[in-house]
Design a protein around this motif. Sequence first.
Motif, PDB file in Angstrom:
ATOM      1  N   PHE A   1       0.851  -1.190   0.000  1.00  0.00           N
ATOM      2  CA  PHE A   1       0.000   0.000   0.000  1.00  0.00           C
ATOM      3  C   PHE A   1       0.887   1.241   0.000  1.00  0.00           C
ATOM      4  O   PHE A   1       2.015   1.200   0.503  1.00  0.00           O
ATOM      5  N   LEU A   2       0.352   2.339  -0.542  1.00  0.00           N
ATOM      6  CA  LEU A   2       1.020   3.637  -0.496  1.00  0.00           C
ATOM      7  C   LEU A   2       0.022   4.633   0.070  1.00  0.00           C
ATOM      8  O   LEU A   2      -1.189   4.522  -0.182  1.00  0.00           O
ATOM      9  N   VAL A   3       0.510   5.608   0.830  1.00  0.00           N
ATOM     10  CA  VAL A   3      -0.380   6.569   1.494  1.00  0.00           C
ATOM     11  C   VAL A   3       0.054   7.987   1.143  1.00  0.00           C
ATOM     12  O   VAL A   3       1.213   8.356   1.328  1.00  0.00           O
ATOM     13  N   ALA A   4      -0.898   8.768   0.656  1.00  0.00           N
ATOM     14  CA  ALA A   4      -0.639  10.163   0.277  1.00  0.00           C
ATOM     15  C   ALA A   4      -0.825  11.081   1.481  1.00  0.00           C
ATOM     16  O   ALA A   4      -1.425  10.706   2.501  1.00  0.00           O
ATOM     17  N   GLU A   5      -0.347  12.311   1.332  1.00  0.00           N
ATOM     18  CA  GLU A   5      -0.420  13.311   2.396  1.00  0.00           C
ATOM     19  C   GLU A   5      -1.852  13.582   2.862  1.00  0.00           C
ATOM     20  O   GLU A   5      -2.100  13.814   4.037  1.00  0.00           O
ATOM     21  N   ASP A   6      -2.833  13.513   1.925  1.00  0.00           N
ATOM     22  CA  ASP A   6      -4.233  13.781   2.288  1.00  0.00           C
ATOM     23  C   ASP A   6      -4.899  12.585   2.959  1.00  0.00           C
ATOM     24  O   ASP A   6      -6.080  12.622   3.296  1.00  0.00           O
ATOM     25  N   GLY A   7      -4.144  11.495   3.137  1.00  0.00           N
ATOM     26  CA  GLY A   7      -4.682  10.311   3.801  1.00  0.00           C
ATOM     27  C   GLY A   7      -5.238   9.255   2.854  1.00  0.00           C
ATOM     28  O   GLY A   7      -5.639   8.179   3.286  1.00  0.00           O
ATOM     29  N   THR A   8      -5.271   9.548   1.568  1.00  0.00           N
ATOM     30  CA  THR A   8      -5.749   8.553   0.603  1.00  0.00           C
ATOM     31  C   THR A   8      -4.761   7.393   0.553  1.00  0.00           C
ATOM     32  O   THR A   8      -3.553   7.594   0.485  1.00  0.00           O
TER      33      THR A   8
ATOM     34  N   GLY B   1       4.375  -4.157   3.317  1.00  0.00           N
ATOM     35  CA  GLY B   1       5.099  -2.905   3.109  1.00  0.00           C
ATOM     36  C   GLY B   1       4.151  -1.754   2.831  1.00  0.00           C
ATOM     37  O   GLY B   1       3.348  -1.821   1.891  1.00  0.00           O
ATOM     38  N   ILE B   2       4.239  -0.717   3.654  1.00  0.00           N
ATOM     39  CA  ILE B   2       3.416   0.480   3.463  1.00  0.00           C
ATOM     40  C   ILE B   2       4.352   1.665   3.256  1.00  0.00           C
ATOM     41  O   ILE B   2       5.220   1.920   4.090  1.00  0.00           O
ATOM     42  N   ALA B   3       4.160   2.373   2.148  1.00  0.00           N
ATOM     43  CA  ALA B   3       5.009   3.524   1.832  1.00  0.00           C
ATOM     44  C   ALA B   3       4.245   4.827   1.991  1.00  0.00           C
ATOM     45  O   ALA B   3       3.173   5.003   1.402  1.00  0.00           O
TER      46      ALA B   3
END
Length: 163
Positions: free
Chosen positions: A69-76, A99-101
Amino acid sequence: MALNIVSRQQWGAVPPKTKDSLKGIVQRVVIHHTANPRCKDQKDCVSRILSIQRNHMTERGFDDIGYNFLVAEDGTVYEGRGWGVQGAHAKYNNHDSLGIAFMGNFNDDTPSIEAKSSVKQLLQSGVCQGFINPKFTLIGHRDLGSTDCPGNNLYPVLTQLSP
């Protein structure tokens, strides 16, 4: 805040060359950063994720994007390999981990409240769905090898991410 997960189909992921399922429940969650500038909106994030996937598959020879998973600054949250799939994010340590980025360079940036909250919710969801051991270990990529990842501003807040 409800967890917003953008599926592989929604961000236009290239199909993986192969897909290896994890042999058991996740024991360790490894936090990374993408080490590139933050994305400013969903269009920018999707473009960045497609670039990461292309790099992972062509330059590094991975079967797919390395992260689950990847997580953006806005929480998406963006689905990478997703639940139950072995990643390619921490050499020799992918067989029992997720793995979470965080998207951004956290040697420069500070992780947003929204991103931290989403990771917490994602981990809770993984535990509730039976993908993650409730007694999982949360670590930074640097705990497994010689790297700055997940950055000097993200690493100290890892303890805040456990649900």
